[in-house]
Design a protein around this motif. Sequence first.
Motif, PDB file in Angstrom:
ATOM      1  N   LEU A  61      13.737  11.944   2.085  1.00  0.00           N
ATOM      2  CA  LEU A  61      13.244  10.978   3.299  1.00  0.00           C
ATOM      3  C   LEU A  61      12.924  12.171   4.363  1.00  0.00           C
ATOM      4  O   LEU A  61      11.984  12.060   5.121  1.00  0.00           O
ATOM      5  CB  LEU A  61      14.442  10.207   3.527  1.00  0.00           C
ATOM      6  CG  LEU A  61      14.055   9.229   4.638  1.00  0.00           C
ATOM      7  CD1 LEU A  61      12.734   8.386   4.319  1.00  0.00           C
ATOM      8  CD2 LEU A  61      15.186   8.263   4.840  1.00  0.00           C
ATOM      9  N   ALA A  62      13.836  13.116   4.572  1.00  0.00           N
ATOM     10  CA  ALA A  62      13.541  14.140   5.460  1.00  0.00           C
ATOM     11  C   ALA A  62      12.155  14.575   5.375  1.00  0.00           C
ATOM     12  O   ALA A  62      11.677  15.236   6.252  1.00  0.00           O
ATOM     13  CB  ALA A  62      14.841  15.059   5.798  1.00  0.00           C
ATOM     14  N   GLU A  63      12.143  14.685   3.938  1.00  0.00           N
ATOM     15  CA  GLU A  63      10.485  15.688   3.692  1.00  0.00           C
ATOM     16  C   GLU A  63       9.448  14.930   4.172  1.00  0.00           C
ATOM     17  O   GLU A  63       8.560  15.261   4.733  1.00  0.00           O
ATOM     18  CB  GLU A  63      10.475  15.881   2.160  1.00  0.00           C
ATOM     19  CG  GLU A  63       9.227  16.513   1.670  1.00  0.00           C
ATOM     20  CD  GLU A  63       9.185  16.292   0.313  1.00  0.00           C
ATOM     21  OE1 GLU A  63      10.203  16.169  -0.643  1.00  0.00           O
ATOM     22  OE2 GLU A  63       8.053  16.207  -0.242  1.00  0.00           O
TER      23      GLU A  63
ATOM     24  N   LEU B 210      16.980  11.771 -11.415  1.00  0.00           N
ATOM     25  CA  LEU B 210      15.672  12.506 -10.569  1.00  0.00           C
ATOM     26  C   LEU B 210      15.885  11.186  -9.494  1.00  0.00           C
ATOM     27  O   LEU B 210      15.851  10.037  -9.700  1.00  0.00           O
ATOM     28  CB  LEU B 210      14.664  12.259 -11.412  1.00  0.00           C
ATOM     29  CG  LEU B 210      14.565  13.321 -12.590  1.00  0.00           C
ATOM     30  CD1 LEU B 210      13.242  13.226 -13.346  1.00  0.00           C
ATOM     31  CD2 LEU B 210      14.879  14.726 -12.173  1.00  0.00           C
ATOM     32  N   ASN B 211      15.556  11.568  -8.130  1.00  0.00           N
ATOM     33  CA  ASN B 211      15.320  10.796  -6.947  1.00  0.00           C
ATOM     34  C   ASN B 211      14.142  11.041  -6.436  1.00  0.00           C
ATOM     35  O   ASN B 211      13.698  12.404  -6.258  1.00  0.00           O
ATOM     36  CB  ASN B 211      16.643  11.146  -6.323  1.00  0.00           C
ATOM     37  CG  ASN B 211      17.814  10.156  -6.750  1.00  0.00           C
ATOM     38  OD1 ASN B 211      18.815  10.613  -7.152  1.00  0.00           O
ATOM     39  ND2 ASN B 211      17.837   8.895  -6.846  1.00  0.00           N
ATOM     40  N   LEU B 212      13.535  10.058  -5.885  1.00  0.00           N
ATOM     41  CA  LEU B 212      12.635  10.471  -4.824  1.00  0.00           C
ATOM     42  C   LEU B 212      12.445   9.223  -3.695  1.00  0.00           C
ATOM     43  O   LEU B 212      13.072   8.226  -4.021  1.00  0.00           O
ATOM     44  CB  LEU B 212      11.086  10.601  -5.401  1.00  0.00           C
ATOM     45  CG  LEU B 212      10.343   9.447  -5.859  1.00  0.00           C
ATOM     46  CD1 LEU B 212       8.746   9.377  -5.956  1.00  0.00           C
ATOM     47  CD2 LEU B 212      10.909   8.771  -7.150  1.00  0.00           C
TER      48      LEU B 212
ATOM     49  N   VAL C 143       0.850  -1.181  -0.074  1.00  0.00           N
ATOM     50  CA  VAL C 143      -0.038  -0.109  -0.072  1.00  0.00           C
ATOM     51  C   VAL C 143       0.817   1.112   0.032  1.00  0.00           C
ATOM     52  O   VAL C 143       1.582   1.135   0.902  1.00  0.00           O
ATOM     53  CB  VAL C 143      -0.738   0.200   1.323  1.00  0.00           C
ATOM     54  CG1 VAL C 143      -1.623   1.144   1.256  1.00  0.00           C
ATOM     55  CG2 VAL C 143      -1.712  -1.401   1.362  1.00  0.00           C
ATOM     56  N   LEU C 144       0.685   2.193  -0.809  1.00  0.00           N
ATOM     57  CA  LEU C 144       1.645   3.257  -1.204  1.00  0.00           C
ATOM     58  C   LEU C 144       0.820   4.234  -0.067  1.00  0.00           C
ATOM     59  O   LEU C 144      -0.113   4.622  -0.137  1.00  0.00           O
ATOM     60  CB  LEU C 144       1.348   4.011  -2.367  1.00  0.00           C
ATOM     61  CG  LEU C 144       2.422   4.848  -2.803  1.00  0.00           C
ATOM     62  CD1 LEU C 144       3.835   4.353  -3.008  1.00  0.00           C
ATOM     63  CD2 LEU C 144       2.034   5.294  -4.492  1.00  0.00           C
ATOM     64  N   LYS C 145       1.731   4.940   0.831  1.00  0.00           N
ATOM     65  CA  LYS C 145       1.434   5.773   1.866  1.00  0.00           C
ATOM     66  C   LYS C 145       1.832   7.148   1.602  1.00  0.00           C
ATOM     67  O   LYS C 145       0.991   8.129   1.786  1.00  0.00           O
ATOM     68  CB  LYS C 145       2.053   5.229   3.150  1.00  0.00           C
ATOM     69  CG  LYS C 145       1.408   3.919   3.633  1.00  0.00           C
ATOM     70  CD  LYS C 145       0.090   3.686   3.842  1.00  0.00           C
ATOM     71  CE  LYS C 145      -0.199   4.318   5.369  1.00  0.00           C
ATOM     72  NZ  LYS C 145      -1.904   4.033   5.498  1.00  0.00           N
ATOM     73  N   GLN C 146       3.038   7.351   1.218  1.00  0.00           N
ATOM     74  CA  GLN C 146       3.622   8.847   1.005  1.00  0.00           C
ATOM     75  C   GLN C 146       4.570   8.601  -0.312  1.00  0.00           C
ATOM     76  O   GLN C 146       5.210   7.827  -0.449  1.00  0.00           O
ATOM     77  CB  GLN C 146       4.384   9.383   2.254  1.00  0.00           C
ATOM     78  CG  GLN C 146       3.498   9.631   3.365  1.00  0.00           C
ATOM     79  CD  GLN C 146       4.371  10.516   4.297  1.00  0.00           C
ATOM     80  OE1 GLN C 146       4.568  11.915   4.126  1.00  0.00           O
ATOM     81  NE2 GLN C 146       4.915   9.747   5.346  1.00  0.00           N
ATOM     82  N   VAL C 147       4.583   9.757  -1.159  1.00  0.00           N
ATOM     83  CA  VAL C 147       5.523   9.959  -1.963  1.00  0.00           C
ATOM     84  C   VAL C 147       6.118  11.450  -1.807  1.00  0.00           C
ATOM     85  O   VAL C 147       5.377  12.503  -2.063  1.00  0.00           O
ATOM     86  CB  VAL C 147       4.789  10.081  -3.478  1.00  0.00           C
ATOM     87  CG1 VAL C 147       5.709   9.906  -4.590  1.00  0.00           C
ATOM     88  CG2 VAL C 147       3.811   8.664  -3.645  1.00  0.00           C
ATOM     89  N   SER C 148       7.307  11.278  -2.001  1.00  0.00           N
ATOM     90  CA  SER C 148       8.039  12.654  -1.659  1.00  0.00           C
ATOM     91  C   SER C 148       8.160  13.533  -3.092  1.00  0.00           C
ATOM     92  O   SER C 148       7.627  12.921  -4.034  1.00  0.00           O
ATOM     93  CB  SER C 148       9.689  12.320  -1.335  1.00  0.00           C
ATOM     94  OG  SER C 148      10.258  11.978  -2.426  1.00  0.00           O
ATOM     95  N   THR C 149       8.336  14.907  -3.024  1.00  0.00           N
ATOM     96  CA  THR C 149       8.804  15.602  -4.158  1.00  0.00           C
ATOM     97  C   THR C 149       9.767  14.624  -4.950  1.00  0.00           C
ATOM     98  O   THR C 149      10.492  14.003  -4.419  1.00  0.00           O
ATOM     99  CB  THR C 149       9.276  16.953  -3.539  1.00  0.00           C
ATOM    100  OG1 THR C 149       8.129  17.474  -2.887  1.00  0.00           O
ATOM    101  CG2 THR C 149       9.751  17.903  -4.774  1.00  0.00           C
TER     102      THR C 149
END
Length: 165
Positions: A128-130, A55-57, A33-39
């Motif tokens: 990750l800090a985001e 490009l990283n996230l 289950v996808l919970k959060q996606v960063s910028t």
Amino acid sequence: MKPAWIALGSNIQPKEVYLQQAVQKLADSRNIVLKQVSTVYETEPVGYEEQDQFLNLVVEVDTSLTPQELLRACQEIEQELGRERVIRWGPRTVDLDILLYSNENMNIEELILPHPRMHERAFVLVPLAEIAPHLTLNGREVKEWLETMTAEEVQGVRVWGSLHR
Ligand SMILES: Nc1ncnc2c1ncn2[C@@H]1O[C@H](COP(=O)(O)OP(=O)(O)OP(=O)(O)O)[C@@H](O)[C@H]1O
Ligand SMILES: Nc1nc2c(c(=O)[nH]1)N=C(CO)CN2
């Protein structure tokens, strides 16, 4: 269900499309289950520098898969998106690294948790800090690990935008 954090990177065009498809495949996986996606961040290559920018996230998921099963799921997505291993740390359509899986510590041949190089990579720590600033790694919060990075390392990670969801 256990929480896990996964870092994604791409530096072969179309980078955004590879990342988009990889995140969609995670979201479509049974037992994830996808919970959060960063910028999405545009980042200078680390390690092997003679290559295009990445490009990283980072995403947070909940999963009923074991760590090894989650690794296999990530590797299947890399394969489906045409990842070829040519140069260590070299160009890739898409790379999925498991950063943390709950509070699991493991060190077996195919899987090390937490990811052994995550605390020294600004391209991991900034996204990750985001989404998880207070997550702890070796007794330190992610945002504190980020403060150990040099200004130059952090400046090599710039906001690119967001994935369409
Ligand atoms: N936490 C982890 N997440 C993903 N792969 C891991 C992890 N720990 C160990 N591995 C192993 O690392 C191997 C090499 O992975 P890969 O080729 O993607 O490395 P890389 O992304 O180029 O470099 P790095 O490991 O420094 O990020 C994989 O086959 C996998 O078995
Ligand atoms: N900026 C950046 N550099 C890298 C990356 C990455 O995802 N982003 N991945 C690597 C191997 O995992 C090596 N170097």
